[in-house]
Scaffold this active site. Structure first.
Site, short mmCIF file in Angstrom:
data_model
loop_
_atom_site.label_atom_id
_atom_site.label_comp_id
_atom_site.label_asym_id
_atom_site.label_seq_id
_atom_site.Cartn_x
_atom_site.Cartn_y
_atom_site.Cartn_z
N THR A 134 0.85 -1.19 0.00
CA THR A 134 0.00 0.00 0.00
C THR A 134 0.88 1.24 0.00
O THR A 134 1.54 1.56 0.99
CB THR A 134 -0.93 0.02 1.22
OG1 THR A 134 -1.76 -1.15 1.20
CG2 THR A 134 -1.83 1.25 1.20
N GLY A 154 10.70 6.31 2.46
CA GLY A 154 10.35 4.90 2.57
C GLY A 154 9.50 4.42 1.41
O GLY A 154 9.73 3.34 0.85
N LYS A 155 8.51 5.21 1.03
CA LYS A 155 7.66 4.83 -0.09
C LYS A 155 8.45 4.76 -1.39
O LYS A 155 8.27 3.85 -2.21
CB LYS A 155 6.49 5.81 -0.24
CG LYS A 155 5.53 5.85 0.94
CD LYS A 155 4.79 4.54 1.12
CE LYS A 155 3.73 4.66 2.22
NZ LYS A 155 3.02 3.39 2.47
N SER A 156 9.34 5.72 -1.60
CA SER A 156 10.14 5.73 -2.83
C SER A 156 11.06 4.52 -2.90
O SER A 156 11.20 3.88 -3.96
CB SER A 156 10.98 7.01 -2.89
OG SER A 156 10.15 8.15 -2.97
#
Length: 233
Positions: A134, A154-156
């Protein structure tokens, strides 16, 4: 034939609950893992595991418990996240808080994908073998917000991992997705996240036998929508 198993990490009362209900409706056994499981979420699952994903080893022990109790997961969703806002400037959070966010948002997600790969190898050819992370729009360069330094990092990083996994695994039927709910015009939904839309879209990703676009941007009521042209602007 035994029921397929969904394992979701980070199971809250919105997305986590919707995932549990939707997958159960389609015949899945549901295992949910969270640091502090919500009572309503717990009632919707066949198994609930208390786990702290700031410790990557908790991912490994969760998989072991799920396999022992319900069977081998064929769909794994990493929905956990950690965010310490940096309101003043990108370096206004401590190294310790930044590290915690990176572990939860990336290192433990990597561990979950790694364990998922091991599980998928034990499943029959017609099993779903789907890993979904997600995400949000923070992996897109130039679409970050000031307080989101650690979350965006973190998402990248995890988007990079998912993209690589999706490009190298189609031959064995493994599917990897970075899922990102958007508004109809491609903007981030922010606090308007729809658990119901996640539940429906994630099931469709799991149901499809072929790897689709790894960057799985979707809109409530529409499903996948390609916003790549807009994101390049």
């Amino acid at each position: 034939m035994s029921s397929p198993v969904l394992l979701a990490f980070g199971a809250g009362p919105n997305v986590g609950l919707a995932l549990a209900r939707n997958f159960a409706k389609h015949g899945y056994k549901v295992a949910l893992a969270a640091r502090n499981p919500n009572p309503d979420v717990s009632k919707a699952a066949d198994l609930v595991v208390e786990a702290d994903f700031s410790v990557p080893d908790a991912v490994v022990s969760t998989f072991a418990k799920v396999k022992e109790t319900l069977g081998i997961p064929s769909v794994v969703v990493y929905n956990a996240y950690s965010w310490h806002p940096s309101p003043d400037h990108p370096f206004s959070i401590s190294v310790s808080d930044f590290n915690t966010d990176m572990v939860v948002n990336t290192t433990s997600a990597f561990a979950a994908a790694q364990e998922a790969m091991k599980s998928f190898a034990q499943l029959p050819a017609d099993a779903s073998k789907t890993f979904i992370y997600t995400g949000n729009i923070f992996n897109i360069p130039g679409r970050l917000i000031l307080p989101g330094t650690s979350l965006g990092a973190g998402k990248s990083a995890t988007a990079h991992i998912i993209a690589n996994a999706a490009s190298t695994n189609p031959s064995n039927g493994y599917k990897f997705y970075y899922a990102d709910e958007r508004t109809p015009d491609g903007e981030p939904v922010m606090r308007g996240i729809s658990g119901e839309a996640h539940g429906e879209f994630y099931y469709e990703l799991a149901r499809n036998s072929k790897q689709g676009p790894w960057l799985a941007t979707f809109v409530k009521g529409k499903g996948y929508v390609d916003f790549s042209a807009k994101d390049r602007v």
